[in-house]
Design a protein around this motif. Structure first.
Motif, PDB file in Angstrom:
ATOM      1  N   UNK A   5      68.954  98.533  52.431  1.00 62.27           N
ATOM      2  CA  UNK A   5      67.859  98.225  51.506  1.00 62.27           C
ATOM      3  C   UNK A   5      68.235  97.038  50.629  1.00 62.27           C
ATOM      4  N   UNK A   6      69.451  97.037  50.098  1.00 63.98           N
ATOM      5  CA  UNK A   6      69.884  95.930  49.236  1.00 63.98           C
ATOM      6  C   UNK A   6      69.875  94.611  49.988  1.00 63.98           C
ATOM      7  N   UNK A   7      70.306  94.625  51.247  1.00 60.85           N
ATOM      8  CA  UNK A   7      70.284  93.398  52.049  1.00 60.85           C
ATOM      9  C   UNK A   7      68.850  92.944  52.295  1.00 60.85           C
ATOM     10  N   UNK A  52      69.044  94.006  43.962  1.00 64.21           N
ATOM     11  CA  UNK A  52      69.099  95.458  43.810  1.00 64.21           C
ATOM     12  C   UNK A  52      70.068  95.815  42.698  1.00 64.21           C
ATOM     13  N   UNK A  53      69.631  96.743  41.833  1.00 66.13           N
ATOM     14  CA  UNK A  53      70.487  97.240  40.761  1.00 66.13           C
ATOM     15  C   UNK A  53      70.469  98.765  40.831  1.00 66.13           C
ATOM     16  N   UNK A 111      76.337  94.838  45.403  1.00 69.63           N
ATOM     17  CA  UNK A 111      75.143  95.396  44.771  1.00 69.63           C
ATOM     18  C   UNK A 111      75.457  95.594  43.289  1.00 69.63           C
ATOM     19  N   UNK A 112      74.561  95.141  42.446  1.00 65.95           N
ATOM     20  CA  UNK A 112      74.768  95.307  41.010  1.00 65.95           C
ATOM     21  C   UNK A 112      74.620  96.771  40.628  1.00 65.95           C
ATOM     22  N   UNK A 113      75.417  97.193  39.649  1.00 66.28           N
ATOM     23  CA  UNK A 113      75.309  98.556  39.127  1.00 66.28           C
ATOM     24  C   UNK A 113      75.281  98.507  37.613  1.00 66.28           C
ATOM     25  N   UNK A 114      74.696  99.549  37.033  1.00 66.72           N
ATOM     26  CA  UNK A 114      74.655  99.668  35.581  1.00 66.72           C
ATOM     27  C   UNK A 114      74.848 101.135  35.216  1.00 66.72           C
TER      28      UNK A 114
END
Length: 106
Positions: free
Chosen positions: A53-55, A64-65, A89-92
């Protein structure tokens, strides 16, 4: 933004992926924030779908976060070698931080 409210079946993951991919163009989204706060398990299939999905999101011009990954889930993902599948992929930590990141991308 999509919030995962319960455990998803493989079919649910695939539908979520297809729905989000198509909505990026319709909404002209610059970011997709996935709230995983309520997920207590992340298996290899879910991780693979998130990576794909992120790709797809990236190819559609957005970022994508992932937000709200629980500590136990993060530890298990690292131990199982699944975390590296989400490389790039970014994360928070939480939804608020994720939305701030998304806003900064615009």
């Amino acid at each position: 933004m999509a919030s995962i409210q319960s455990a998803l079946t493989d079919a649910d993951w695939m539908k979520l992926s297809a729905d989000l991919s198509s909505q990026i163009g319709e909404l002209r989204a610059r970011a997709v924030v996935l709230d995983l706060t309520l997920m207590d398990v992340m298996d290899s299939f879910a991780t693979r779908v998130l990576r794909t999905l992120a790709q797809t999101v990236t190819l559609r011009g957005a970022q994508t976060i992932l937000v709200g990954i629980q500590p136990d889930v993060a530890i298990a993902m690292v131990q199982l070698g699944l975390a590296q599948r989400l490389d790039g992929i970014l994360t928070a930590l939480n939804l608020e931080h994720g939305l701030d990141m998304a806003e900064a991308l615009v």
